[in-house]
Design a protein around this motif. Structure first.
Motif, PDB file in Angstrom:
ATOM      1  N   GLY A   1      -7.707  -0.018   5.121  1.00 22.83           N
ATOM      2  CA  GLY A   1      -7.813  -1.409   4.651  1.00 22.83           C
ATOM      3  C   GLY A   1      -8.927  -2.097   5.422  1.00 22.83           C
ATOM      4  O   GLY A   1      -8.839  -2.227   6.648  1.00 22.83           O
ATOM      5  N   ALA A   2      -9.982  -2.519   4.708  1.00 18.12           N
ATOM      6  CA  ALA A   2     -11.131  -3.131   5.395  1.00 18.12           C
ATOM      7  C   ALA A   2     -11.273  -4.583   4.969  1.00 18.12           C
ATOM      8  O   ALA A   2     -12.328  -5.012   4.498  1.00 18.12           O
TER       9      ALA A   2
ATOM     10  N   GLY B   1      -7.876  -5.358   8.753  1.00 22.14           N
ATOM     11  CA  GLY B   1      -8.518  -4.089   9.105  1.00 22.14           C
ATOM     12  C   GLY B   1      -9.846  -4.299   9.823  1.00 22.14           C
ATOM     13  O   GLY B   1     -10.152  -3.609  10.805  1.00 22.14           O
TER      14      GLY B   1
ATOM     15  N   ASP C   1     -11.276   2.182   2.850  1.00 14.05           N
ATOM     16  CA  ASP C   1     -10.816   1.220   1.841  1.00 14.05           C
ATOM     17  C   ASP C   1     -11.047   1.801   0.457  1.00 14.05           C
ATOM     18  O   ASP C   1     -12.052   2.460   0.201  1.00 14.05           O
ATOM     19  N   ARG C   2     -10.098   1.505  -0.434  1.00 11.65           N
ATOM     20  CA  ARG C   2     -10.225   2.048  -1.800  1.00 11.65           C
ATOM     21  C   ARG C   2     -11.347   1.354  -2.567  1.00 11.65           C
ATOM     22  O   ARG C   2     -11.886   1.898  -3.531  1.00 11.65           O
TER      23      ARG C   2
ATOM     24  N   PRO D   1     -10.832 -14.252  -0.882  1.00  7.61           N
ATOM     25  CA  PRO D   1     -10.161 -14.175  -2.185  1.00  7.61           C
ATOM     26  C   PRO D   1     -10.402 -15.423  -3.034  1.00  7.61           C
ATOM     27  O   PRO D   1     -10.038 -15.455  -4.198  1.00  7.61           O
TER      28      PRO D   1
ATOM     29  N   THR E   1     -12.453   5.015  -1.036  1.00  7.90           N
ATOM     30  CA  THR E   1     -11.572   6.117  -0.642  1.00  7.90           C
ATOM     31  C   THR E   1     -10.152   5.579  -0.482  1.00  7.90           C
ATOM     32  O   THR E   1      -9.943   4.627   0.268  1.00  7.90           O
ATOM     33  N   SER E   2      -9.198   6.194  -1.172  1.00  7.05           N
ATOM     34  CA  SER E   2      -7.820   5.681  -1.128  1.00  7.05           C
ATOM     35  C   SER E   2      -6.938   6.532  -0.237  1.00  7.05           C
ATOM     36  O   SER E   2      -7.052   7.765  -0.236  1.00  7.05           O
ATOM     37  N   LEU E   3      -6.053   5.845   0.461  1.00 12.98           N
ATOM     38  CA  LEU E   3      -4.984   6.556   1.163  1.00 12.98           C
ATOM     39  C   LEU E   3      -3.990   7.014   0.102  1.00 12.98           C
ATOM     40  O   LEU E   3      -3.548   6.204  -0.722  1.00 12.98           O
TER      41      LEU E   3
ATOM     42  N   GLY F   1      -2.665  -4.613   3.151  1.00 16.05           N
ATOM     43  CA  GLY F   1      -2.479  -5.931   2.547  1.00 16.05           C
ATOM     44  C   GLY F   1      -1.412  -5.981   1.474  1.00 16.05           C
ATOM     45  O   GLY F   1      -0.420  -5.242   1.485  1.00 16.05           O
TER      46      GLY F   1
ATOM     47  N   LYS G   1      -8.722 -11.155  -6.196  1.00 15.73           N
ATOM     48  CA  LYS G   1      -8.345 -10.523  -4.932  1.00 15.73           C
ATOM     49  C   LYS G   1      -9.488  -9.644  -4.407  1.00 15.73           C
ATOM     50  O   LYS G   1      -9.701  -9.544  -3.211  1.00 15.73           O
TER      51      LYS G   1
ATOM     52  N   GLN H   1      -0.065 -23.041  -3.439  1.00 13.77           N
ATOM     53  CA  GLN H   1      -1.448 -23.278  -3.026  1.00 13.77           C
ATOM     54  C   GLN H   1      -2.448 -22.499  -3.895  1.00 13.77           C
ATOM     55  O   GLN H   1      -3.426 -23.062  -4.380  1.00 13.77           O
TER      56      GLN H   1
ATOM     57  N   ASN I   1       1.462  -3.815  -0.089  1.00 11.36           N
ATOM     58  CA  ASN I   1       1.053  -2.506  -0.620  1.00 11.36           C
ATOM     59  C   ASN I   1       1.648  -1.399   0.260  1.00 11.36           C
ATOM     60  O   ASN I   1       0.919  -0.671   0.949  1.00 11.36           O
TER      61      ASN I   1
ATOM     62  N   ILE J   1      -4.486 -15.565   5.981  1.00 10.13           N
ATOM     63  CA  ILE J   1      -5.666 -14.986   6.614  1.00 10.13           C
ATOM     64  C   ILE J   1      -5.565 -15.032   8.146  1.00 10.13           C
ATOM     65  O   ILE J   1      -5.846 -14.045   8.825  1.00 10.13           O
ATOM     66  N   ASN J   2      -5.159 -16.186   8.697  1.00 11.07           N
ATOM     67  CA  ASN J   2      -5.155 -16.274  10.172  1.00 11.07           C
ATOM     68  C   ASN J   2      -4.146 -15.305  10.792  1.00 11.07           C
ATOM     69  O   ASN J   2      -4.397 -14.744  11.858  1.00 11.07           O
TER      70      ASN J   2
ATOM     71  N   ALA K   1      -3.403 -12.378   9.482  1.00  7.35           N
ATOM     72  CA  ALA K   1      -4.003 -11.038   9.335  1.00  7.35           C
ATOM     73  C   ALA K   1      -5.010 -10.799  10.463  1.00  7.35           C
ATOM     74  O   ALA K   1      -5.014  -9.734  11.097  1.00  7.35           O
TER      75      ALA K   1
HETATM   76  C1  LIG Z   1      -6.448 -16.035  -4.823  1.00 10.73           C
HETATM   77  C2  LIG Z   1      -6.012 -15.995  -3.381  1.00 10.73           C
HETATM   78  C3  LIG Z   1      -6.320 -17.064  -2.553  1.00 10.73           C
HETATM   79  C4  LIG Z   1      -5.901 -17.051  -1.221  1.00 10.73           C
HETATM   80  N1  LIG Z   1      -6.220 -18.115  -0.427  1.00 10.73           N
HETATM   81  C5  LIG Z   1      -5.845 -18.116   0.871  1.00 10.73           C
HETATM   82  C6  LIG Z   1      -6.180 -19.217   1.727  1.00 10.73           C
HETATM   83  O1  LIG Z   1      -6.818 -20.196   1.298  1.00 10.73           O
HETATM   84  N2  LIG Z   1      -5.767 -19.156   3.027  1.00 10.73           N
HETATM   85  C7  LIG Z   1      -5.051 -18.094   3.527  1.00 10.73           C
HETATM   86  O2  LIG Z   1      -4.702 -18.080   4.713  1.00 10.73           O
HETATM   87  N3  LIG Z   1      -4.727 -17.042   2.727  1.00 10.73           N
HETATM   88  C8  LIG Z   1      -5.096 -17.026   1.430  1.00 10.73           C
HETATM   89  N4  LIG Z   1      -4.761 -15.960   0.627  1.00 10.73           N
HETATM   90  C9  LIG Z   1      -4.002 -14.852   1.232  1.00 10.73           C
HETATM   91  C10 LIG Z   1      -4.982 -13.913   1.986  1.00 10.73           C
HETATM   92  O3  LIG Z   1      -5.924 -13.432   1.055  1.00 10.73           O
HETATM   93  C11 LIG Z   1      -4.262 -12.756   2.634  1.00 10.73           C
HETATM   94  O4  LIG Z   1      -3.281 -13.238   3.525  1.00 10.73           O
HETATM   95  C12 LIG Z   1      -5.243 -11.861   3.408  1.00 10.73           C
HETATM   96  O5  LIG Z   1      -6.232 -11.362   2.539  1.00 10.73           O
HETATM   97  C13 LIG Z   1      -4.514 -10.705   4.066  1.00 10.73           C
HETATM   98  O6  LIG Z   1      -5.430  -9.875   4.675  1.00 10.73           O
HETATM   99  P1  LIG Z   1      -5.132  -8.321   4.894  1.00 10.73           P
HETATM  100  O7  LIG Z   1      -6.328  -7.751   5.576  1.00 10.73           O
HETATM  101  O8  LIG Z   1      -3.801  -8.132   5.527  1.00 10.73           O
HETATM  102  O9  LIG Z   1      -4.964  -7.710   3.416  1.00 10.73           O
HETATM  103  P2  LIG Z   1      -5.904  -7.749   2.133  1.00 10.73           P
HETATM  104  O10 LIG Z   1      -6.884  -8.835   2.220  1.00 10.73           O
HETATM  105  O11 LIG Z   1      -4.981  -7.687   0.979  1.00 10.73           O
HETATM  106  O12 LIG Z   1      -6.711  -6.385   2.244  1.00 10.73           O
HETATM  107  C14 LIG Z   1      -6.121  -5.120   2.111  1.00 10.73           C
HETATM  108  C15 LIG Z   1      -7.215  -4.083   1.934  1.00 10.73           C
HETATM  109  O13 LIG Z   1      -6.606  -2.804   1.853  1.00 10.73           O
HETATM  110  C16 LIG Z   1      -7.179  -2.044   0.812  1.00 10.73           C
HETATM  111  N5  LIG Z   1      -6.191  -1.067   0.340  1.00 10.73           N
HETATM  112  C17 LIG Z   1      -4.972  -1.330  -0.227  1.00 10.73           C
HETATM  113  N6  LIG Z   1      -4.343  -0.186  -0.512  1.00 10.73           N
HETATM  114  C18 LIG Z   1      -5.159   0.831  -0.137  1.00 10.73           C
HETATM  115  C19 LIG Z   1      -5.066   2.253  -0.173  1.00 10.73           C
HETATM  116  N7  LIG Z   1      -4.004   2.887  -0.661  1.00 10.73           N
HETATM  117  N8  LIG Z   1      -6.105   2.977   0.301  1.00 10.73           N
HETATM  118  C20 LIG Z   1      -7.205   2.360   0.802  1.00 10.73           C
HETATM  119  N9  LIG Z   1      -7.354   1.022   0.860  1.00 10.73           N
HETATM  120  C21 LIG Z   1      -6.333   0.267   0.412  1.00 10.73           C
HETATM  121  C22 LIG Z   1      -7.542  -3.098  -0.233  1.00 10.73           C
HETATM  122  O14 LIG Z   1      -8.573  -2.638  -1.091  1.00 10.73           O
HETATM  123  C23 LIG Z   1      -7.986  -4.286   0.635  1.00 10.73           C
HETATM  124  O15 LIG Z   1      -9.372  -4.264   0.898  1.00 10.73           O
HETATM  125  C24 LIG Z   1      -5.168 -15.943  -0.705  1.00 10.73           C
HETATM  126  C25 LIG Z   1      -4.884 -14.856  -1.550  1.00 10.73           C
HETATM  127  C26 LIG Z   1      -5.293 -14.877  -2.864  1.00 10.73           C
HETATM  128  C27 LIG Z   1      -4.954 -13.701  -3.758  1.00 10.73           C
END
Ligand SMILES: Cc1cc2nc3c(=O)[nH]c(=O)nc-3n(C[C@H](O)[C@H](O)[C@H](O)COP(=O)(O)OP(=O)(O)OC[C@H]3O[C@@H](n4cnc5c(N)ncnc54)[C@H](O)[C@@H]3O)c2cc1C
Length: 443
Positions: free
Chosen positions: A7-8, A12, A32-33, A41, A77-79, A110, A130, A155, A245, A296-297, A299
């Motif tokens: 996950g990047a 990540g 990352d896939r 997002p 590349t997917s896990l 994520g 997303k 939101q 996920n 986001i914060n 994460a």
């Molecule tokens: C429309 C929208 C608006 C948002 N607005 C806000 C906001 O204003 N403020 C806020 O705090 N949060 C917001 N969020 C929530 C925020 O996007 C998430 O909390 C944040 O992205 C989480 O980060 P993460 O790195 O944990 O996961 P993610 O950002 O979900 O990233 C996960 C990564 O893992 C990769 N992945 C998944 N499965 C696999 C696999 N099997 N193999 C390889 N790679 C994989 C994905 O491609 C992705 O790149 C919003 C979300 C959405 C959808």
């Protein structure tokens, strides 16, 4: 040392940067896939509102830092599997499946926004942002859209509603709760916004749960159904239901009932040397024990934290505060901690609501609500809605919450360090007086 991160995105990338700083000698593989990673997002909304001239402006700044950290990038590349005994992951790139060994594995996959009762057939009619690919495809779809249904008045749903309202399309929003932003604001705090949106011609369906969504026979429309009626729309945007996920590791790692991956206070999963961060996990949350707070914060924080805990357990999780801020249809809206509705389920509380002009020379209204523990005056939550920017002042309230301060202690501290001209301070002084009066009246 082989560190594998899956996950990047926010979690990540921050884990990779921090791992490089803490373990300069390690080989760090970032998987990352998606082929293109590291975008906010909100990119589609920003594009619709004209605040992006190029998609690149929606890139996360962490990406640049990660690019300079000497990582082995495996994008597209997917896990597909995890073997905790052999300490290997199975990966798939195109048609090629291969294994990678790890000493430490960080899962940062994520969450997805899903419509639980959907089969893949709705895909062509869904709008999403997303990933950057999904945002670009959605922008294309919008060229022929005449009507859009949004599910979720939180939101994400409202920020999308505002962005889409720039287009000449009919917008309908469905929300199961009886008010907007109900997770973060008590109903009376969002009533003015609701009325303004309705007056502006937006079709709001509060207290209405969509039970079924189907593709029309022509495949060109969506039919939505609730107990109140049937509706038709060209496209659908889902602003609810974050689902971690974690399906891939179900049965290999312990999961919580909500599908999040169970982690200990050092972010380690039920398998040694396998960690999980970001939207995959729950966090300790003041008053509620643990909660799923996909933000986001959180994460970024857990991504940083995990790097310190790989080899030695150094940085335990601490309670987080929930603070959300949005600028919606001209209103700055910030909520910290618990709402009245949440707090009263746990404690005897006092609530204070004050509406005042922003300042002597600016008569725009500040609408402020404070939630206190009745007996001690401990601050449990605060909500502020105004047409003036106020977010940074609510930071001080969030800090007070995390320190467990009562209203008077907060005022004593703020008096020393915050300029008195800040509108929140006089409001808090007034709230303290009101609270004292409430206690006296009660005696
Ligand atoms: C429309 C929208 C608006 C948002 N607005 C806000 C906001 O204003 N403020 C806020 O705090 N949060 C917001 N969020 C929530 C925020 O996007 C998430 O909390 C944040 O992205 C989480 O980060 P993460 O790195 O944990 O996961 P993610 O950002 O979900 O990233 C996960 C990564 O893992 C990769 N992945 C998944 N499965 C696999 C696999 N099997 N193999 C390889 N790679 C994989 C994905 O491609 C992705 O790149 C919003 C979300 C959405 C959808």
């Amino acid at each position: 040392m082989e560190i594998v991160i899956v996950g990047a995105s926010f979690a990540g990338l921050s884990a990779a940067i921090e791992c490089r700083a803490t373990h300069p000698e390690a080989s760090i593989h970032l998987i990352d896939r998606e082929k293109e990673v590291g975008y906010y997002p909100n990119a589609l909304n920003w594009k619709l509102k004209g605040s992006l001239t190029s998609w690149d402006q929606a890139r996360i700044s962490l990406l640049k830092e990660a690019e300079q950290a000497g990582l082995d990038w495996k994008l597209g590349t997917s896990l597909i599997g995890l073997d905790g005994e052999r300490k290997t992951v199975s990966l798939k790139k195109g048609e090629t499946v291969f294994e990678l060994a790890y000493d430490y594995l960080i899962l940062a996959m994520g969450a997805s926004q899903i419509w639980e009762r959907s089969s893949g057939e709705l895909e062509s009619r869904l709008l999403s942002s997303k990933t950057i690919g999904a945002a670009q495809a959605s922008l294309e779809k919008l060229k022929d859209a005449q009507s859009i249904a949004l599910i979720g008045g939180g939101q994400i749903g409202l920020e999308s509603l505002e962005a889409l309202s720039q287009l000449p399309v009919r917008l309908s929003l469905f929300e199961a709760q009886d008010s907007l932003l109900a997770k973060y604001f008590d109903r009376e705090m969002t009533e003015t916004l609701r009325m303004e949106l309705e007056e502006a011609g937006l079709d709001l369906h509060l207290s209405e749960t969509v039970n079924d969504i189907r593709l029309s026979a022509s495949g060109q429309k969506l039919n939505l159904e609730s107990i109140h009626g049937q509706y038709e729309a060209d496209y659908l945007l889902i602003g609810t239901n974050f689902k971690p996920n974690s399906q891939l590791v179900d049965g290999v790692l312990k999961l919580n009932a909500d599908g999040t991956i169970w982690v200990d206070e050092f972010l380690q999963t039920s398998q040694p040397d396998v960690f999980a961060v970001g939207d995959l996990i729950q966090l300790p949350f003041a008053f509620l024990g643990k909660a799923y707070l996909p933000m986001i914060n959180h994460a970024i924080l857990t991504g940083r934290q995990v790097a310190q805990n790989l080899v030695e357990q150094q940085w335990p999780l601490k309670e987080v505060q929930r603070m959300i801020s949005s600028h919606l249809f001209g209103y700055y809206m910030t909520s910290v901690g618990l709402t009245e509705a949440e707090a009263q389920l746990r404690k005897e509380i006092s609530t204070l609501r004050l509406q005042r002009p922003f300042s002597d020379w600016d008569d725009r209204l500040l609408d402020f609500k404070l939630v206190l523990a009745k007996e001690t005056g401990q601050i449990l939550g605060g909500q502020l809605v105004s047409k003036c920017q106020h977010v940074e002042q609510m930071d001080s309230l969030a800090l007070a919450l995390s320190q467990g301060l009562c209203l008077q202690n907060y005022l004593d501290q703020s008096w020393l360090c915050l300029p008195r001209s800040r509108p929140l301070i006089p409001l808090m002084v007034e709230a303290a007086n009101l609270y004292r009066r409430q206690l006296l009246d009660q005696d």
